[in-house]
Design an enzyme around this catalytic site. Structure first.
Site, PDB file in Angstrom:
ATOM      1  N   HIS A   1       0.837  -1.205   0.000  1.00  0.00           N
ATOM      2  CA  HIS A   1       0.000   0.000   0.000  1.00  0.00           C
ATOM      3  C   HIS A   1       0.870   1.253   0.000  1.00  0.00           C
ATOM      4  O   HIS A   1       1.936   1.283   0.618  1.00  0.00           O
ATOM      5  CB  HIS A   1      -0.918   0.009   1.216  1.00  0.00           C
TER       6      HIS A   1
ATOM      7  N   TYR B   1     -10.256   6.598  -7.662  1.00  0.00           N
ATOM      8  CA  TYR B   1     -10.617   6.512  -9.079  1.00  0.00           C
ATOM      9  C   TYR B   1     -10.823   7.896  -9.681  1.00  0.00           C
ATOM     10  O   TYR B   1     -10.472   8.130 -10.841  1.00  0.00           O
ATOM     11  CB  TYR B   1     -11.846   5.623  -9.275  1.00  0.00           C
TER      12      TYR B   1
ATOM     13  N   ALA C   1      -1.458   0.502  -7.205  1.00  0.00           N
ATOM     14  CA  ALA C   1      -2.841   0.594  -7.687  1.00  0.00           C
ATOM     15  C   ALA C   1      -2.928   1.483  -8.926  1.00  0.00           C
ATOM     16  O   ALA C   1      -3.596   1.136  -9.904  1.00  0.00           O
ATOM     17  CB  ALA C   1      -3.757   1.112  -6.580  1.00  0.00           C
TER      18      ALA C   1
END
Length: 163
Positions: A96, A137, A101
């Site tokens: 993380h 997003y 991501a």
């Protein structure tokens, strides 16, 4: 060291993957390979040197109605609008905050662009599972649906510009 994304296969070790969200961890272990085999979705994984999955995302085909789509997304499109769904995206807790991501979204975008050369696709859609995911997003270019702020979309043109 983490590998570049590759299609999921039986040689990948799916446990002890842990992103911190049980439903996403469980999907990888219980559904990803079944969906891969049946063609319901395609999962791409990044692994450590021992074939342990450290990050993954899945893609599937779908369509959305024009009334659920942002203005730019639905402009001059049929109803329903053809899309690729970014069905799952997760990174093991150990990675993380390291940009993995964001790199997975980029890789997914490149795959969608490649597929769009063969079949009609307007863009990519994702259903965020949390406010934190929705904010992520939006930072990488997705726009929320006017009907559901947890459903976000990005046009093919915007994908091309961003990758």
């Amino acid at each position: 060291m983490i590998s570049t994304p590759e299609p999921l296969h039986a040689g990948h070790i799916l446990t002890p993957f842990c992103c911190g969200v049980d439903s996403i961890d469980n999907w990888l272990e219980q559904r990803a390979m079944k969906n891969q085999t049946t063609g319901a979705s395609r999962t791409f994984v990044c692994c450590g040197s021992d074939s342990n999955v450290l990050a993954y995302y899945s893609l599937a085909s779908s369509a959305v109605t024009t009334n659920t789509s942002p203005g730019r997304f639905r402009r001059n499109m049929p109803d329903p609008i053809p899309v690729v769904v970014l069905g799952r995206l997760a990174v093991d807790k150990s990675l993380h905050g390291q940009g993995v991501a964001r790199a997975l979204v980029r890789d997914a975008g490149l795959r969608v662009i490649q597929v769009a050369e063969t079949i009609g696709i307007r863009g990519m859609l994702v259903h965020a599972l949390s406010d934190e995911a929705r904010e992520f997003y939006q930072r990488v270019g997705f726009v929320p649906s006017p009907m559901d702020p947890m459903m976000l979309m990005v046009t093919l043109g915007d994908l091309v510009e961003s990758v």
